[in-house]
Motif scaffolding. Structure first.
Motif, PDB file in Angstrom:
ATOM      1  N   MET A   1      23.235 -32.830  21.006  1.00 57.32           N
ATOM      2  CA  MET A   1      23.134 -31.426  20.677  1.00 57.32           C
ATOM      3  C   MET A   1      24.488 -30.763  20.964  1.00 57.32           C
ATOM      4  O   MET A   1      25.123 -31.032  21.971  1.00 57.32           O
ATOM      5  CB  MET A   1      22.024 -30.770  21.512  1.00 57.32           C
ATOM      6  N   ARG A   2      24.890 -29.891  20.102  1.00 55.59           N
ATOM      7  CA  ARG A   2      26.181 -29.221  20.244  1.00 55.59           C
ATOM      8  C   ARG A   2      26.123 -28.132  21.312  1.00 55.59           C
ATOM      9  O   ARG A   2      25.064 -27.563  21.593  1.00 55.59           O
ATOM     10  CB  ARG A   2      26.595 -28.627  18.913  1.00 55.59           C
ATOM     11  N   ALA A   3      27.283 -27.828  21.861  1.00 53.35           N
ATOM     12  CA  ALA A   3      27.369 -26.842  22.944  1.00 53.35           C
ATOM     13  C   ALA A   3      26.828 -25.483  22.509  1.00 53.35           C
ATOM     14  O   ALA A   3      26.123 -24.815  23.276  1.00 53.35           O
ATOM     15  CB  ALA A   3      28.805 -26.711  23.424  1.00 53.35           C
ATOM     16  N   TRP A   4      27.129 -25.075  21.279  1.00 57.50           N
ATOM     17  CA  TRP A   4      26.654 -23.763  20.838  1.00 57.50           C
ATOM     18  C   TRP A   4      25.137 -23.737  20.726  1.00 57.50           C
ATOM     19  O   TRP A   4      24.514 -22.690  20.947  1.00 57.50           O
ATOM     20  CB  TRP A   4      27.318 -23.340  19.528  1.00 57.50           C
ATOM     21  N   GLN A   5      24.530 -24.896  20.422  1.00 60.73           N
ATOM     22  CA  GLN A   5      23.073 -24.952  20.337  1.00 60.73           C
ATOM     23  C   GLN A   5      22.453 -24.834  21.731  1.00 60.73           C
ATOM     24  O   GLN A   5      21.439 -24.150  21.907  1.00 60.73           O
ATOM     25  CB  GLN A   5      22.636 -26.258  19.674  1.00 60.73           C
ATOM     26  N   VAL A   6      23.058 -25.497  22.688  1.00 59.92           N
ATOM     27  CA  VAL A   6      22.579 -25.414  24.068  1.00 59.92           C
ATOM     28  C   VAL A   6      22.688 -23.976  24.564  1.00 59.92           C
ATOM     29  O   VAL A   6      21.747 -23.438  25.160  1.00 59.92           O
ATOM     30  CB  VAL A   6      23.375 -26.375  24.983  1.00 59.92           C
ATOM     31  N   ASP A   7      23.835 -23.350  24.300  1.00 62.23           N
ATOM     32  CA  ASP A   7      24.032 -21.954  24.714  1.00 62.23           C
ATOM     33  C   ASP A   7      23.025 -21.026  24.051  1.00 62.23           C
ATOM     34  O   ASP A   7      22.482 -20.120  24.689  1.00 62.23           O
ATOM     35  CB  ASP A   7      25.451 -21.493  24.387  1.00 62.23           C
ATOM     36  N   ARG A   8      22.756 -21.261  22.762  1.00 61.17           N
ATOM     37  CA  ARG A   8      21.800 -20.426  22.041  1.00 61.17           C
ATOM     38  C   ARG A   8      20.394 -20.580  22.609  1.00 61.17           C
ATOM     39  O   ARG A   8      19.666 -19.599  22.781  1.00 61.17           O
ATOM     40  CB  ARG A   8      21.816 -20.776  20.560  1.00 61.17           C
ATOM     41  N   ARG A   9      20.021 -21.798  22.953  1.00 66.39           N
ATOM     42  CA  ARG A   9      18.690 -22.024  23.539  1.00 66.39           C
ATOM     43  C   ARG A   9      18.570 -21.371  24.914  1.00 66.39           C
ATOM     44  O   ARG A   9      17.521 -20.811  25.249  1.00 66.39           O
ATOM     45  CB  ARG A   9      18.401 -23.513  23.627  1.00 66.39           C
ATOM     46  N   LYS A  10      19.643 -21.436  25.710  1.00 66.09           N
ATOM     47  CA  LYS A  10      19.634 -20.788  27.024  1.00 66.09           C
ATOM     48  C   LYS A  10      19.463 -19.283  26.868  1.00 66.09           C
ATOM     49  O   LYS A  10      18.698 -18.652  27.587  1.00 66.09           O
ATOM     50  CB  LYS A  10      20.925 -21.082  27.783  1.00 66.09           C
ATOM     51  N   ARG A  11      20.212 -18.703  25.920  1.00 60.70           N
ATOM     52  CA  ARG A  11      20.125 -17.268  25.684  1.00 60.70           C
ATOM     53  C   ARG A  11      18.732 -16.881  25.180  1.00 60.70           C
ATOM     54  O   ARG A  11      18.148 -15.884  25.632  1.00 60.70           O
ATOM     55  CB  ARG A  11      21.179 -16.824  24.664  1.00 60.70           C
ATOM     56  N   THR A  12      18.175 -17.671  24.283  1.00 53.91           N
ATOM     57  CA  THR A  12      16.840 -17.392  23.761  1.00 53.91           C
ATOM     58  C   THR A  12      15.809 -17.433  24.881  1.00 53.91           C
ATOM     59  O   THR A  12      14.959 -16.539  24.994  1.00 53.91           O
ATOM     60  CB  THR A  12      16.472 -18.402  22.658  1.00 53.91           C
TER      61      THR A  12
END
Length: 84
Positions: A1-12
């Motif tokens: 999983m890409r870093a931006w996807q991980v960040d987006r999931r954390k934010r969500t």
């Protein structure tokens, strides 16, 4: 999983938890889901926290929140779930 996807999931997840806190506090029911009223009350908080009695308000709110988490066994993650 890409870093931006991980960040987006954390934010969500963070946003969902904050929304859960608004619901759990009964604000949604008390306002009839009036988003303007809910947002207005949230805007009031920074004003209060920046006032000369801000630290007193923060301490009171924190104590009430901790008490509510302890009183509700359905809150499996406790205060940490809303502190990010």
């Amino acid at each position: 999983m890409r870093a931006w996807q991980v960040d987006r999931r954390k934010r969500t997840r963070h946003l969902i938890e904050l929304g859960g806190a608004v619901i759990k506090a009964g604000i949604v029911d008390l306002t009839g889901e009036d988003r303007a009223t809910i947002f207005g009350s949230l805007l009031w908080m920074p004003d209060k926290l920046q006032s000369d009695r801000g630290e007193q308000a923060r301490a009171l709110w924190a104590a009430r929140g901790k008490h509510a988490f302890k009183a509700d066994p359905a809150t499996s993650h406790g205060p940490a779930a809303f502190r990010r």
